[in-house]
Design a protein around this motif. Sequence first.
Motif, PDB file in Angstrom:
ATOM      1  N   TRP A 278       0.888  -1.147  -0.012  1.00 21.60           N
ATOM      2  CA  TRP A 278      -0.061   0.009   0.007  1.00 21.60           C
ATOM      3  C   TRP A 278       0.991   1.182  -0.076  1.00 21.60           C
ATOM      4  O   TRP A 278       0.658   2.339  -0.832  1.00 21.60           O
ATOM      5  N   LEU A 279       2.005   1.312   0.714  1.00 24.83           N
ATOM      6  CA  LEU A 279       2.815   2.304   0.904  1.00 24.83           C
ATOM      7  C   LEU A 279       3.500   2.638  -0.534  1.00 24.83           C
ATOM      8  O   LEU A 279       3.519   3.833  -1.138  1.00 24.83           O
ATOM      9  N   LYS A 280       3.868   1.836  -1.268  1.00 24.65           N
ATOM     10  CA  LYS A 280       4.129   1.839  -2.520  1.00 24.65           C
ATOM     11  C   LYS A 280       3.021   2.479  -3.589  1.00 24.65           C
ATOM     12  O   LYS A 280       3.750   3.286  -4.364  1.00 24.65           O
ATOM     13  N   GLY A 281       2.017   2.169  -3.015  1.00 21.05           N
ATOM     14  CA  GLY A 281       0.865   2.555  -3.882  1.00 21.05           C
ATOM     15  C   GLY A 281       0.505   4.154  -3.619  1.00 21.05           C
ATOM     16  O   GLY A 281      -0.458   4.823  -4.313  1.00 21.05           O
ATOM     17  N   GLY A 282       0.956   4.643  -2.574  1.00 17.66           N
ATOM     18  CA  GLY A 282       0.708   5.898  -1.937  1.00 17.66           C
ATOM     19  C   GLY A 282      -0.331   5.895  -1.042  1.00 17.66           C
ATOM     20  O   GLY A 282      -0.662   6.840  -0.604  1.00 17.66           O
ATOM     21  N   VAL A 283      -0.855   4.763  -0.558  1.00 16.27           N
ATOM     22  CA  VAL A 283      -1.766   4.663   0.566  1.00 16.27           C
ATOM     23  C   VAL A 283      -1.038   4.636   1.777  1.00 16.27           C
ATOM     24  O   VAL A 283      -0.529   3.473   2.243  1.00 16.27           O
ATOM     25  N   ASN A 284      -1.171   5.387   2.607  1.00 21.35           N
ATOM     26  CA  ASN A 284      -0.166   5.700   3.730  1.00 21.35           C
ATOM     27  C   ASN A 284      -0.889   5.861   5.094  1.00 21.35           C
ATOM     28  O   ASN A 284      -0.300   6.193   6.294  1.00 21.35           O
ATOM     29  N   LEU A 285      -2.062   5.246   5.060  1.00 19.74           N
ATOM     30  CA  LEU A 285      -2.854   5.573   6.578  1.00 19.74           C
ATOM     31  C   LEU A 285      -3.725   4.332   6.800  1.00 19.74           C
ATOM     32  O   LEU A 285      -4.652   4.141   5.989  1.00 19.74           O
ATOM     33  N   MET A 286      -3.237   3.543   7.559  1.00 17.52           N
ATOM     34  CA  MET A 286      -4.007   2.016   8.038  1.00 17.52           C
ATOM     35  C   MET A 286      -5.208   2.304   8.873  1.00 17.52           C
ATOM     36  O   MET A 286      -4.854   3.099   9.914  1.00 17.52           O
ATOM     37  N   PHE A 287      -6.274   1.706   8.531  1.00 21.63           N
ATOM     38  CA  PHE A 287      -7.532   1.745   9.557  1.00 21.63           C
ATOM     39  C   PHE A 287      -8.188   0.420   9.334  1.00 21.63           C
ATOM     40  O   PHE A 287      -8.384  -0.003   8.111  1.00 21.63           O
ATOM     41  N   PRO A 288      -8.963  -0.124  10.134  1.00 24.54           N
ATOM     42  CA  PRO A 288      -8.941   0.374  11.424  1.00 24.54           C
ATOM     43  C   PRO A 288      -8.124  -0.374  12.437  1.00 24.54           C
ATOM     44  O   PRO A 288      -8.049  -0.242  13.641  1.00 24.54           O
ATOM     45  N   ILE A 289      -7.132  -1.061  11.898  1.00 24.84           N
ATOM     46  CA  ILE A 289      -5.912  -1.922  12.779  1.00 24.84           C
ATOM     47  C   ILE A 289      -6.603  -2.656  13.934  1.00 24.84           C
ATOM     48  O   ILE A 289      -6.598  -2.445  14.811  1.00 24.84           O
TER      49      ILE A 289
END
Length: 371
Positions: A278-289
């Motif tokens: 996800w970080l590689k794709g630009g998604v940088n906020l994880m939810f709901p953990i």
Amino acid sequence: MNTRERIMNILSYREADHLPVIHFGYWGELLREWAAQGHISKWEAENWCDGNAVCSSIAKRLGFDCNFASGIGVDNSLRPAFEPVVTATFPNGDRHVRNSVGVTELQVAGTCSIPAEIEHLLVDRASWEKHYKWRLEWSPDRLPDNLPERIAAWNAVTETPLILGVGSVIGTIRNWIGVVNLSYLQIDDPELLDEIISTCSELSIRNAKILFEAGLRPDFLHWWEDICYNHGPLVSPDFFANSCVPHYRKMMDLASRYSCNIASIDCDGKIDELIPLWLKGGVNLMFPIEIGTWNPDFTSWRRKYGRELRGIGGMNKNVLAMDRAAVDAEISRLRPWIELGGFIPCPDHRLPPGTKWELVQYYTDRLHELF
């Protein structure tokens, strides 16, 4: 400083005057319990939904600042949806129902949890062409009426972040075809699966592009996926990297041109193997953990991936059915996460039946006092 500013400051590693206290809604059974206990009215239990006036009223009484599930979204739905059809009825009241996305489900009388899947209409290229592909074509009616006025009103929101939901890369497709069919399709017809993924993603990107060009300025984007379970991903990381990540990247490249550089992902389960993708794709906020049985550790994630990784969630909602000592222990567990910055605690899913009204109030009071 309002709730919107506090949330965005924390997620951007800037100062905030206090920690915003947020939630992710409730199961309907819990609202009915609270109504029977006299905490809310029966009318409120029946008319609550994410982000409406009832939601705000209940949240205020509990001590929450906002519901993270509130926001606006692009229309990438099946158009028209399938007409629900009852295909079988059983003596105990259970039913088989083909739902609005073409999946036949077992609906158990008296429950509203996630139903078992019995049969899927989408299984191969013939069913894709006949029943689904044409339902995902773009048309102007996928945009809101009076678009300039709507965008002006959305941009004028001040109290809570303006979140643009951009759908799903693979989670919705998994809903349509089921986990087993998704597994087979990766091997039997990968070209078809890539076409399905591309069709859905391009529809989302096209709608988002129109909204951006018309002046929409969201604080961050949001995807829904639910592509993990309690032992890890429901698809292989290699497949995810090759077939899914490029579509996240394309959407985020679009968003970054309009200074929108934060994107959240709603994925339940054990997400560890997908975080770097996800970080590689630009998604940088994880939810709901979700805490679950696998006990994720945001601090170890941060050591591994740095400050580009943010988080919302991670609060074990089950303690809200226990006692004050359990709540205090949970807040103590979360303190190191909070002190890292870029993290905001939130119950790790919708509050379930058995959650105690007074304990929720105690939890919110303690967060306001301590942070």
